[in-house]
Design a protein around this motif. Structure first.
Motif, PDB file in Angstrom:
ATOM      1  N   GLY A 179      22.404  74.341   7.134  1.00  0.00           N
ATOM      2  CA  GLY A 179      22.787  72.936   6.983  1.00  0.00           C
ATOM      3  C   GLY A 179      23.814  72.504   8.010  1.00  0.00           C
ATOM      4  O   GLY A 179      24.180  73.244   8.931  1.00  0.00           O
ATOM      5  N   SER A 180      24.282  71.280   7.842  1.00  0.00           N
ATOM      6  CA  SER A 180      25.223  70.687   8.788  1.00  0.00           C
ATOM      7  C   SER A 180      26.649  71.146   8.501  1.00  0.00           C
ATOM      8  O   SER A 180      27.042  71.314   7.349  1.00  0.00           O
ATOM      9  CB  SER A 180      25.149  69.160   8.704  1.00  0.00           C
ATOM     10  OG  SER A 180      23.849  68.701   9.013  1.00  0.00           O
ATOM     11  N   ILE A 181      27.414  71.337   9.575  1.00  0.00           N
ATOM     12  CA  ILE A 181      28.823  71.694   9.488  1.00  0.00           C
ATOM     13  C   ILE A 181      29.628  70.414   9.746  1.00  0.00           C
ATOM     14  O   ILE A 181      29.556  69.846  10.838  1.00  0.00           O
ATOM     15  CB  ILE A 181      29.206  72.780  10.503  1.00  0.00           C
ATOM     16  CG1 ILE A 181      28.239  73.981  10.394  1.00  0.00           C
ATOM     17  CG2 ILE A 181      30.650  73.208  10.319  1.00  0.00           C
ATOM     18  CD1 ILE A 181      28.264  74.646   9.052  1.00  0.00           C
ATOM     19  N   VAL A 182      30.369  69.960   8.748  1.00  0.00           N
ATOM     20  CA  VAL A 182      31.091  68.691   8.838  1.00  0.00           C
ATOM     21  C   VAL A 182      32.570  68.962   9.106  1.00  0.00           C
ATOM     22  O   VAL A 182      33.222  69.717   8.369  1.00  0.00           O
ATOM     23  CB  VAL A 182      30.934  67.871   7.542  1.00  0.00           C
ATOM     24  CG1 VAL A 182      31.696  66.553   7.646  1.00  0.00           C
ATOM     25  CG2 VAL A 182      29.457  67.618   7.259  1.00  0.00           C
ATOM     26  N   VAL A 183      33.091  68.335  10.162  1.00  0.00           N
ATOM     27  CA  VAL A 183      34.511  68.416  10.482  1.00  0.00           C
ATOM     28  C   VAL A 183      35.101  67.018  10.332  1.00  0.00           C
ATOM     29  O   VAL A 183      34.824  66.137  11.139  1.00  0.00           O
ATOM     30  CB  VAL A 183      34.739  68.935  11.922  1.00  0.00           C
ATOM     31  CG1 VAL A 183      36.232  69.044  12.217  1.00  0.00           C
ATOM     32  CG2 VAL A 183      34.050  70.272  12.121  1.00  0.00           C
ATOM     33  N   PRO A 184      35.896  66.752   9.288  1.00  0.00           N
ATOM     34  CA  PRO A 184      36.470  65.411   9.096  1.00  0.00           C
ATOM     35  C   PRO A 184      37.469  65.076  10.197  1.00  0.00           C
ATOM     36  O   PRO A 184      38.166  65.957  10.706  1.00  0.00           O
ATOM     37  CB  PRO A 184      37.169  65.518   7.729  1.00  0.00           C
ATOM     38  CG  PRO A 184      36.585  66.731   7.076  1.00  0.00           C
ATOM     39  CD  PRO A 184      36.227  67.664   8.189  1.00  0.00           C
ATOM     40  N   VAL A 185      37.536  63.804  10.547  1.00  0.00           N
ATOM     41  CA  VAL A 185      38.438  63.376  11.611  1.00  0.00           C
ATOM     42  C   VAL A 185      39.892  63.579  11.210  1.00  0.00           C
ATOM     43  O   VAL A 185      40.753  63.846  12.059  1.00  0.00           O
ATOM     44  CB  VAL A 185      38.163  61.895  11.980  1.00  0.00           C
ATOM     45  CG1 VAL A 185      38.563  60.963  10.838  1.00  0.00           C
ATOM     46  CG2 VAL A 185      38.872  61.504  13.260  1.00  0.00           C
ATOM     47  N   PHE A 186      40.211  63.491   9.899  1.00  0.00           N
ATOM     48  CA  PHE A 186      41.596  63.695   9.487  1.00  0.00           C
ATOM     49  C   PHE A 186      42.006  65.166   9.604  1.00  0.00           C
ATOM     50  O   PHE A 186      43.188  65.474   9.735  1.00  0.00           O
ATOM     51  CB  PHE A 186      41.848  63.178   8.066  1.00  0.00           C
ATOM     52  CG  PHE A 186      40.862  63.622   7.023  1.00  0.00           C
ATOM     53  CD1 PHE A 186      40.979  64.861   6.429  1.00  0.00           C
ATOM     54  CD2 PHE A 186      39.831  62.785   6.625  1.00  0.00           C
ATOM     55  CE1 PHE A 186      40.080  65.274   5.461  1.00  0.00           C
ATOM     56  CE2 PHE A 186      38.924  63.185   5.650  1.00  0.00           C
ATOM     57  CZ  PHE A 186      39.047  64.434   5.073  1.00  0.00           C
ATOM     58  N   VAL A 187      41.035  66.081   9.566  1.00  0.00           N
ATOM     59  CA  VAL A 187      41.336  67.489   9.830  1.00  0.00           C
ATOM     60  C   VAL A 187      41.642  67.690  11.312  1.00  0.00           C
ATOM     61  O   VAL A 187      42.564  68.430  11.675  1.00  0.00           O
ATOM     62  CB  VAL A 187      40.159  68.385   9.384  1.00  0.00           C
ATOM     63  CG1 VAL A 187      40.330  69.810   9.905  1.00  0.00           C
ATOM     64  CG2 VAL A 187      40.043  68.398   7.869  1.00  0.00           C
ATOM     65  N   LEU A 188      40.890  67.009  12.169  1.00  0.00           N
ATOM     66  CA  LEU A 188      41.177  67.069  13.608  1.00  0.00           C
ATOM     67  C   LEU A 188      42.566  66.513  13.907  1.00  0.00           C
ATOM     68  O   LEU A 188      43.294  67.053  14.758  1.00  0.00           O
ATOM     69  CB  LEU A 188      40.124  66.283  14.388  1.00  0.00           C
ATOM     70  CG  LEU A 188      38.706  66.867  14.414  1.00  0.00           C
ATOM     71  CD1 LEU A 188      37.769  65.948  15.189  1.00  0.00           C
ATOM     72  CD2 LEU A 188      38.707  68.255  15.027  1.00  0.00           C
ATOM     73  N   GLU A 189      42.937  65.434  13.216  1.00  0.00           N
ATOM     74  CA  GLU A 189      44.267  64.856  13.421  1.00  0.00           C
ATOM     75  C   GLU A 189      45.357  65.830  12.980  1.00  0.00           C
ATOM     76  O   GLU A 189      46.396  65.948  13.633  1.00  0.00           O
ATOM     77  CB  GLU A 189      44.384  63.539  12.661  1.00  0.00           C
ATOM     78  CG  GLU A 189      43.512  62.423  13.242  1.00  0.00           C
ATOM     79  CD  GLU A 189      43.561  61.159  12.407  1.00  0.00           C
ATOM     80  OE1 GLU A 189      44.143  61.206  11.292  1.00  0.00           O
ATOM     81  OE2 GLU A 189      43.028  60.121  12.852  1.00  0.00           O
ATOM     82  N   GLU A 190      45.113  66.540  11.876  1.00  0.00           N
ATOM     83  CA  GLU A 190      46.098  67.533  11.430  1.00  0.00           C
ATOM     84  C   GLU A 190      46.204  68.681  12.433  1.00  0.00           C
ATOM     85  O   GLU A 190      47.314  69.168  12.715  1.00  0.00           O
ATOM     86  CB  GLU A 190      45.706  68.063  10.055  1.00  0.00           C
ATOM     87  CG  GLU A 190      46.758  68.987   9.461  1.00  0.00           C
ATOM     88  CD  GLU A 190      46.406  69.480   8.066  1.00  0.00           C
ATOM     89  OE1 GLU A 190      47.324  69.666   7.259  1.00  0.00           O
ATOM     90  OE2 GLU A 190      45.205  69.680   7.804  1.00  0.00           O
ATOM     91  N   LEU A 191      45.073  69.096  12.978  1.00  0.00           N
ATOM     92  CA  LEU A 191      45.105  70.133  14.019  1.00  0.00           C
ATOM     93  C   LEU A 191      45.885  69.663  15.244  1.00  0.00           C
ATOM     94  O   LEU A 191      46.630  70.437  15.861  1.00  0.00           O
ATOM     95  CB  LEU A 191      43.675  70.517  14.417  1.00  0.00           C
ATOM     96  CG  LEU A 191      42.881  71.370  13.430  1.00  0.00           C
ATOM     97  CD1 LEU A 191      41.433  71.509  13.895  1.00  0.00           C
ATOM     98  CD2 LEU A 191      43.519  72.745  13.276  1.00  0.00           C
TER      99      LEU A 191
END
Length: 353
Positions: free
Chosen positions: A184-196
């Motif tokens: 299936g698809s691997i979802v990376v939320p934009v707010f997780v990227l912002e936290e990174l």
């Protein structure tokens, strides 16, 4: 004015039921004037208190609205409008009743009931409505980008897997994806990227390297054409905690959250959200050694007990070797004597051959 209106309405209802049959026009006119004047006096005396209470209610409503988030106001308004629309269609048959003003009274009741229900449902589902509203707004602002995102999202296969910050920084998720164990698809939320990004910009050197490692892993996963990586743009601004945003997103997408955070795992389990824990996966695939089996181990340091030497498998499993002190720094063959399962993982006890 309100009292006069009620007086006229009351008199018209009494006339409809023919309660004034047989009275002369003069008497009817006198009764009409008396009723109107009576209601006018009553409401004139009550008007000050009534309007004072109305003003108090409006002031309280204004204060409550100031404390509400804009998403709550918008969702409540949408729910109220939908409730009024439903009330309009439901109340139409009652306007055909021949009793004066009865249809209007029933219509007002329907508007009040359905308006209240619509308002409550709108506030209850404000998170979902907020996301939909943002999607519509972003699509109007940039329809080309939105169409690309919609096209990519529509290609999601299987159950979406939503990654949290800890599992990205850990790094093992990339190897797991490469091995095709996650469908299936691997979802990376934009707010997780912002936290990174915030972690990568930290003044602490260790945090900064961890944040940059996480961003590099996402980039490498995106470059892998065999992986379906989706960057989810919804930010859930009305929710403050990143973990709470992840849980809500997982619910909205009917997916599973991928993490190695113990506390997040427990909270998700309480809310009935499926969790894929990387640490549990690692423990379950560790090699199984039974007493009597032979193994090769390098003694890297001394143990706590006298004469013990310690070694480790590639997956981090600790091996305690009896009388291994004399072999410090050497690679030896050993025989497994026992295996102990602890909360931190497995410990293997062995002795030199």
């Amino acid at each position: 004015m309100i009292g006069v209106g009620f007086g006229i309405v009351s008199f018209e209802i009494l006339k409809y039921f023919q309660l004034f049959d047989g009275f002369s026009k003069t008497v009817i006119s006198a009764i009409n004037v008396s009723v109107v004047v009576g209601f006018a006096i009553i409401f004139f005396l009550l008007s000050k208190k009534v309007f004072r209470n109305i003003k108090t209610i409006l002031d309280k409503l204004e204060e409550d609205l100031k404390e509400k988030a804009i998403s709550e106001v918008i969702s409540g308004t949408i729910g109220l409008i939908i409730g009024f629309i439903i009330a309009f269609f439901v109340s139409q048959p009652f306007y055909m009743i021949q009793v004066p003003y009865l249809g209007s009274a029933i219509g007002i009741i329907f508007y009040g009931v359905f308006g209240y229900l619509g308002l409550k449902l709108g506030l209850t589902n404000r998170d979902t409505l907020s996301v939909k509203f943002k999607d519509i707004t972003s699509s109007l602002k940039n329809p080309v980008v939105k169409e690309k995102e919609k096209s990519k999202t529509s290609k999601m296969n299987g159950i979406p897997k939503i990654l949290d910050t800890s599992v990205i920084i850990d790094g093992r998720i990339m190897d797991i994806c490469d091995s095709n164990f996650l469908e299936g698809s691997i979802v990376v939320p934009v707010f997780v990227l912002e936290e990174l990004q915030h972690i990568a910009d930290s003044s602490d050197g260790l945090k900064r390297s961890r944040g940059r490692r996480g961003l590099d892993i996402i980039k490498e996963m995106q470059e892998n054409k065999n992986l379906d990586i989706v960057i989810f743009q919804g930010k859930y601004d009305e929710i403050s905690e990143v973990d709470s945003k992840l849980l809500q997103l997982t619910k909205d997408l009917n997916g599973k959250i991928v993490t190695n955070d113990y506390n997040l795992n427990k909270v998700a389990a309480v809310q009935g959200i499926d969790v894929l824990n990387i640490n549990e996966l690692a423990n379950s695939v560790k090699p199984v050694y039974l007493p009597g089996e032979e193994m090769t181990v390098q003694i890297v340091k001394l143990g706590k007990e006298h004469g013990q030497g310690l070694g480790y498998l590639d997956d981090g499993t600790m091996i305690v070797v009896e009388s291994g002190k004399n072999y410090l720094g050497e690679t030896i063959n050993a025989v497994v004597t026992s295996v102990l399962q602890t909360s931190a993982g497995k410990m293997i006890f062995a002795k030199p051959m």
